[in-house]
Design a protein around this motif. Structure first.
Motif, short mmCIF file in Angstrom:
data_model
loop_
_atom_site.label_atom_id
_atom_site.label_comp_id
_atom_site.label_asym_id
_atom_site.label_seq_id
_atom_site.Cartn_x
_atom_site.Cartn_y
_atom_site.Cartn_z
N PRO A 202 0.84 -1.20 0.00
CA PRO A 202 0.00 0.00 0.00
C PRO A 202 0.88 1.25 0.00
CG PRO A 202 0.04 -1.02 2.18
CD PRO A 202 0.75 -1.96 1.25
N PHE A 203 0.34 2.34 -0.49
CA PHE A 203 1.07 3.62 -0.51
C PHE A 203 2.41 3.48 -1.24
CE2 PHE A 203 -0.96 3.65 3.91
CZ PHE A 203 -2.14 4.22 3.45
N SER A 204 2.41 2.79 -2.37
CA SER A 204 3.66 2.46 -3.06
C SER A 204 4.44 3.68 -3.52
CB SER A 204 3.37 1.56 -4.26
OG SER A 204 2.44 2.17 -5.14
N ASN A 205 3.78 4.82 -3.64
CA ASN A 205 4.47 6.01 -4.12
C ASN A 205 4.76 7.01 -3.00
OD1 ASN A 205 4.44 5.17 -6.86
ND2 ASN A 205 2.28 5.79 -7.01
N SER A 206 4.57 6.61 -1.76
CA SER A 206 4.77 7.52 -0.63
C SER A 206 5.75 6.93 0.38
CB SER A 206 3.44 7.80 0.07
OG SER A 206 2.50 8.37 -0.80
N PRO A 207 6.54 7.76 1.04
CA PRO A 207 7.38 7.25 2.13
C PRO A 207 6.49 6.85 3.30
CG PRO A 207 7.45 9.64 2.09
CD PRO A 207 6.69 9.21 0.87
N TYR A 208 6.90 5.82 4.04
CA TYR A 208 6.04 5.37 5.13
C TYR A 208 6.83 4.94 6.36
CZ TYR A 208 7.17 0.59 3.54
OH TYR A 208 7.84 -0.56 3.20
N LEU A 209 6.19 5.13 7.51
CA LEU A 209 6.67 4.56 8.76
C LEU A 209 6.07 3.17 8.88
CD1 LEU A 209 6.04 7.55 11.23
CD2 LEU A 209 8.00 7.16 9.71
N LEU A 210 6.77 2.28 9.58
CA LEU A 210 6.31 0.90 9.71
C LEU A 210 6.20 0.50 11.18
CD1 LEU A 210 5.65 -1.91 8.49
CD2 LEU A 210 8.13 -2.36 8.48
N GLY A 211 5.10 -0.14 11.52
CA GLY A 211 4.93 -0.78 12.82
C GLY A 211 4.54 -2.22 12.58
N MET A 212 5.15 -3.15 13.31
CA MET A 212 4.83 -4.57 13.12
C MET A 212 4.71 -5.26 14.47
SD MET A 212 6.74 -6.21 9.83
CE MET A 212 8.39 -6.14 10.48
N GLY A 213 3.74 -6.17 14.57
CA GLY A 213 3.59 -6.92 15.80
C GLY A 213 2.15 -7.33 16.03
N ARG A 214 1.94 -8.08 17.08
CA ARG A 214 0.59 -8.53 17.42
C ARG A 214 -0.21 -7.33 17.92
NH1 ARG A 214 -2.81 -12.52 18.15
NH2 ARG A 214 -3.90 -12.87 20.12
N LEU A 215 -1.45 -7.23 17.45
CA LEU A 215 -2.29 -6.08 17.79
C LEU A 215 -2.97 -6.31 19.14
CD1 LEU A 215 -3.81 -5.20 14.31
CD2 LEU A 215 -1.61 -4.55 15.31
N VAL A 216 -2.20 -6.04 20.18
CA VAL A 216 -2.67 -6.09 21.56
C VAL A 216 -2.23 -4.80 22.24
CG1 VAL A 216 -2.72 -8.61 21.78
CG2 VAL A 216 -0.58 -7.39 22.21
N LYS A 217 -2.88 -4.46 23.34
CA LYS A 217 -2.64 -3.16 23.96
C LYS A 217 -1.19 -2.95 24.36
CE LYS A 217 -7.24 -1.99 25.69
NZ LYS A 217 -8.07 -1.61 26.87
N GLU A 218 -0.54 -4.03 24.86
CA GLU A 218 0.82 -3.84 25.37
C GLU A 218 1.85 -3.55 24.27
OE1 GLU A 218 0.12 -8.42 25.50
OE2 GLU A 218 -1.04 -6.57 25.82
N LYS A 219 1.46 -3.75 23.00
CA LYS A 219 2.37 -3.42 21.90
C LYS A 219 2.35 -1.93 21.58
CE LYS A 219 4.07 -7.50 21.15
NZ LYS A 219 5.49 -7.81 21.42
N GLY A 220 1.40 -1.19 22.16
CA GLY A 220 1.45 0.27 22.11
C GLY A 220 1.12 0.93 20.79
N PHE A 221 0.42 0.24 19.89
CA PHE A 221 0.12 0.86 18.59
C PHE A 221 -0.82 2.05 18.72
CE2 PHE A 221 1.44 -3.44 17.17
CZ PHE A 221 2.52 -3.04 16.40
N GLN A 222 -1.57 2.12 19.82
CA GLN A 222 -2.41 3.29 20.05
C GLN A 222 -1.54 4.53 20.23
OE1 GLN A 222 -2.00 0.64 21.96
NE2 GLN A 222 -2.22 1.04 24.15
N TYR A 223 -0.38 4.37 20.84
CA TYR A 223 0.56 5.49 20.98
C TYR A 223 1.13 5.88 19.62
CZ TYR A 223 0.63 5.06 26.09
OH TYR A 223 0.29 5.05 27.43
N LEU A 224 1.40 4.88 18.79
CA LEU A 224 1.95 5.17 17.46
C LEU A 224 0.94 5.93 16.61
CD1 LEU A 224 3.98 4.96 15.18
CD2 LEU A 224 3.24 2.58 14.80
N LEU A 225 -0.32 5.53 16.66
CA LEU A 225 -1.34 6.23 15.87
C LEU A 225 -1.47 7.69 16.30
CD1 LEU A 225 -4.12 3.49 15.66
CD2 LEU A 225 -2.75 4.37 13.75
N LYS A 226 -1.48 7.91 17.61
CA LYS A 226 -1.59 9.28 18.10
C LYS A 226 -0.34 10.09 17.74
CE LYS A 226 -4.58 7.91 21.96
NZ LYS A 226 -4.65 7.70 23.43
#
Length: 384
Positions: A202-226
């Motif tokens: 996705p977004f093949s023509n744009s630079p992107y940040l990457l987050g990878m891991g199991r989608l659980v609260k302790e992985k902190g993706f809510q912090y990354l989105l904010k």
């Protein structure tokens, strides 16, 4: 000290049935140990309704089906996995072995019972603890904690992946230090080479940040989105890709909508190795926003791809990215994370040395081809 002991490995995940870092770790340890002359019998779960046996590159692999279907709870499922493992090893396995090696409480129940029944040395690798993951006291977590306690007490030796985890076992489980062996998790660098085949992103023509891991609260993706919602105002050309699946998925999707960044964020689900490698090699930065991380093998995966790694200064991540091998955020907040990412893209050349140190560490200090020697010494010591 036995020259080439045979290891019975009990694991809920094993290649190609890999869900997270535990499965990758077990598969890599077995593969590298096999190259060094160790003999392995792997007992794991089947990915379908059929049990099977294969002899793969000198490794015996038995894929079993839990006794009860469907389970009422996750603990029921794990108990039935362990009951099937115990039954199989005691009454059906025709091969001999010298050591039982289990990973976390998930197969520790079987490990403890088998040690009691047949008297073989028990080695446990503790990747994480339930109290650390959940940070709460419930009947569910207390029961898992009791399984962990039994495993730690019964084990002849315990491998921990970080100084952080060593301290947890000493403080929370009264484990003596002489029972613990610190061996960091590692990676096989050649497994992370970019594939030749073209993989659509996705977004093949744009630079992107990457987050990878199991989608659980302790992985902190809510912090990354904010944090991304703040970062994107200053760098609107960037996009965010989050790879992984888990029970927190829908909440994260809704959070992205609520922050009005849903057009710039893509949740692509679980990815296999080939797509993982493409994501790593084409991203501009890997962000690991975990709130609890005993080690953090995902950081090594970004380091070996020569990418800047940003994480909160917690747990094993603080050890991996220490000594300027990554970018650590001291304050665990979305604002601090956003400010750190913005600072990097304002002057990326300022961080070149950090990226190079991370790449070097992933290829040397955390190279499993070297780290396996420490595990082999421990196996031989236990098998004497």
């Amino acid at each position: 000290m036995k020259i080439n002991p045979t290891i019975l490995v009990l694991a809920t995940e094993y290649s190609p049935n890999i869900v997270g870092g535990l499965g990758r770790h077990v598969s890599d340890i077995v593969a590298e140990g096999n190259k060094k002359g160790l003999k392995f019998i792997v007992v794991t779960t089947s990915s379908n309704e059929n049990e099977s046996y294969t002899f793969e590159n000198g490794i015996h692999v038995y894929r079993l089906v839990p006794l009860q279907h469907p389970p009422r709870t996750f603990i029921d499922y794990i108990l039935n996995v362990n009951f099937r493992f115990i039954q199989f090893v005691l009454y059906e396995l025709k091969l001999s072995f010298d050591i039982i090696h289990v990973h976390d409480w998930l197969t520790g129940i079987a490990g403890v019972e088998l040690k009691t029944e047949i008297g073989k040395p028990l080695l446990a690798t503790i990747h994480a603890t339930e109290n650390g993951r959940m940070n709460s006291k419930t009947h569910f977590s207390n029961r898992i904690h009791s399984f962990e306690t039994s495993l730690i007490e019964a084990s002849d030796n315990i491998i921990v992946c970080s100084r952080y985890m060593e301290n947890i076992l000493i403080k929370e489980f009264n484990c003596t230090k002489d029972k613990l062996t610190l061996i960091p998790n590692g990676i096989i660098p050649k497994s992370y080479l970019p594939p030749i085949l073209n993989v659509k992103l996705p977004f093949s023509n744009s630079p992107y940040l990457l987050g990878m891991g199991r989608l659980v609260k302790e992985k902190g993706f809510q912090y990354l989105l904010k944090a991304f919602s703040i970062f994107h105002k200053q760098f609107p050309e960037f996009r965010l890709i989050i790879a992984g699946e888990g029970p927190f998925h829908e909440e994260l999707v809704q959070l992205a909508y609520g922050l009005h960044i849903d057009k710039y964020v893509s949740f692509i689900g679980f990815v296999q190795e080939e797509k993982r490698n493409v994501l790593l090699h084409h991203c501009e930065m890997l962000v690991v926003p975990s709130l609890y991380e005993p080690f953090g093998i995902i950081a090594l995966e970004g380091m070996v791809a020569a990418k800047p790694i940003v994480s909160f200064q917690i747990g094993g991540l603080a050890e991996i990215l220490n000594d300027s091998r990554g970018i650590l955020v001291k304050d665990t907040s979305s604002r601090s994370l956003a400010d750190t990412i913005c600072d990097y893209f304002s002057e990326p050349q300022k961080y070149n040395a950090i990226v190079q140190k991370g790449f070097y560490a992933a290829n040397t200090i955390y190279n499993l081809s070297y780290l396996i020697e420490e595990t082999i010494l421990l196996y031989k010591k236990l098998a004497k």
